[in-house]
Design a protein around this motif. Structure first.
Motif, PDB file in Angstrom:
ATOM      1  N   ILE A  90       1.032  -1.120   0.215  1.00 39.82           N
ATOM      2  CA  ILE A  90      -0.025  -0.079   0.056  1.00 39.82           C
ATOM      3  C   ILE A  90       0.976   1.154  -0.039  1.00 39.82           C
ATOM      4  O   ILE A  90       1.799   1.286   1.095  1.00 39.82           O
ATOM      5  CB  ILE A  90      -0.867   0.095   1.382  1.00 39.82           C
ATOM      6  N   SER A  92      -0.326   4.306  -0.451  1.00 36.85           N
ATOM      7  CA  SER A  92      -1.032   5.398   0.052  1.00 36.85           C
ATOM      8  C   SER A  92      -2.524   5.058   0.585  1.00 36.85           C
ATOM      9  O   SER A  92      -3.043   4.203  -0.238  1.00 36.85           O
ATOM     10  CB  SER A  92      -1.443   6.492  -0.949  1.00 36.85           C
ATOM     11  N   ALA A  93      -2.946   5.426   1.795  1.00 32.66           N
ATOM     12  CA  ALA A  93      -4.337   4.740   2.225  1.00 32.66           C
ATOM     13  C   ALA A  93      -4.832   5.890   2.921  1.00 32.66           C
ATOM     14  O   ALA A  93      -4.170   6.835   3.707  1.00 32.66           O
ATOM     15  CB  ALA A  93      -4.131   3.645   2.922  1.00 32.66           C
ATOM     16  N   PHE A 112      -6.888  -2.403   5.210  1.00 30.22           N
ATOM     17  CA  PHE A 112      -6.855  -0.964   5.070  1.00 30.22           C
ATOM     18  C   PHE A 112      -7.991  -0.438   4.112  1.00 30.22           C
ATOM     19  O   PHE A 112      -8.710  -1.370   3.471  1.00 30.22           O
ATOM     20  CB  PHE A 112      -5.623  -0.645   4.040  1.00 30.22           C
ATOM     21  N   SER A 115      -7.367   3.241  -0.438  1.00 29.87           N
ATOM     22  CA  SER A 115      -6.173   3.330  -0.873  1.00 29.87           C
ATOM     23  C   SER A 115      -6.175   3.676  -2.518  1.00 29.87           C
ATOM     24  O   SER A 115      -7.136   3.081  -3.213  1.00 29.87           O
ATOM     25  CB  SER A 115      -5.551   2.143  -0.994  1.00 29.87           C
ATOM     26  N   PHE A 118      -1.422   1.457  -4.990  1.00 26.90           N
ATOM     27  CA  PHE A 118      -0.948   0.080  -4.327  1.00 26.90           C
ATOM     28  C   PHE A 118      -0.411  -0.652  -5.426  1.00 26.90           C
ATOM     29  O   PHE A 118      -0.577  -0.546  -6.498  1.00 26.90           O
ATOM     30  CB  PHE A 118      -2.249  -0.543  -3.665  1.00 26.90           C
ATOM     31  N   SER A 140     -11.393  -2.735  -1.327  1.00 26.23           N
ATOM     32  CA  SER A 140     -10.417  -2.751  -0.116  1.00 26.23           C
ATOM     33  C   SER A 140     -10.451  -3.916   0.753  1.00 26.23           C
ATOM     34  O   SER A 140      -9.565  -4.385   1.184  1.00 26.23           O
ATOM     35  CB  SER A 140     -10.333  -1.328   0.572  1.00 26.23           C
ATOM     36  N   LEU A 152       2.425  -1.371   4.386  1.00 26.39           N
ATOM     37  CA  LEU A 152       2.189   0.018   3.952  1.00 26.39           C
ATOM     38  C   LEU A 152       3.502   0.888   4.033  1.00 26.39           C
ATOM     39  O   LEU A 152       4.523   0.711   4.982  1.00 26.39           O
ATOM     40  CB  LEU A 152       1.432   0.550   5.170  1.00 26.39           C
ATOM     41  N   MET A 156       4.073   7.406   3.134  1.00 25.21           N
ATOM     42  CA  MET A 156       3.207   7.175   1.872  1.00 25.21           C
ATOM     43  C   MET A 156       3.402   8.203   0.803  1.00 25.21           C
ATOM     44  O   MET A 156       3.923   9.465   0.931  1.00 25.21           O
ATOM     45  CB  MET A 156       1.633   7.182   2.470  1.00 25.21           C
TER      46      MET A 156
END
Length: 185
Positions: A90, A92-93, A112, A115, A118, A140, A152, A156
């Protein structure tokens, strides 16, 4: 590695556009009807990745993030994640459950949501394709249940935005990263 840009219907004049750059210069486009959902676009991306035997596929819904992220950075993070047996990275989330620090760049996570960026390893392509057939399950949730090997990235990769930078998740990750540095041998 294949990179796919999936734009939402509101951004693409009532169409979902999947852009598939096989190299930094060439870009193929596949246009899907507005009624088709993002899961169908993801299914097409996975099938393309299987056909081309791509070890990783990267999914992003924000063109600005992709254009600002260097291929070298992305490849180095994927290589490090692969060394840790990561199946879904991931980048960005919005919401994460249970962060477990691994090193200065990664956290193991359980679940999560939200996102927009990913990466998925080829070893979970078939599992995700199978789960995509369950129309009731959120994307997700599918990605969270197909494997426990989810990392993660820290920090991010996002578009620089003050509102995003100050989220509770980012603050939590920063605190955990600091604590981890304190206890290094």
């Amino acid at each position: 590695m294949k990179i796919f840009l999936i734009g939402g219907a509101d951004e693409m004049n009532d169409q979902i556009c999947v852009k598939i750059p096989p190299s930094p210069i060439e870009i193929e486009s596949v246009i899907l009807d507005a009624q088709q959902i993002v899961k169908q676009a993801l299914k097409a991306c996975i099938e393309e990745s299987i056909a081309t035997q791509s070890e990783y596929m990267v999914i992003c819904s924000n063109k600005e993030i992709i254009t600002r992220t260097s291929d070298a950075l992305l490849k180095s993070r994927l290589e490090r994640a692969s060394d840790l047996n990561c199946k879904i990275l991931i980048l960005s989330a919005q919401r994460i459950a249970n962060l477990f620090p691994v090193n200065d760049q990664f956290f193991w996570i359980d679940f999560f949501e939200g996102s927009d960026f990913f990466a998925m390893h080829e070893s979970v392509y078939e599992d995700v394709l199978h789960e995509l057939c369950n129309a009731k399950t959120a994307l997700s949730e599918i990605l969270s249940i197909v494997t426990s090997n989810k990392l993660l990235l820290y920090p991010m990769i996002t578009v620089k935005n003050e509102r995003i930078e100050k989220t509770e998740l980012r603050k939590r990750m920063a605190r955990m990263a600091k604590k981890r540095k304190l206890f290094k041998y």
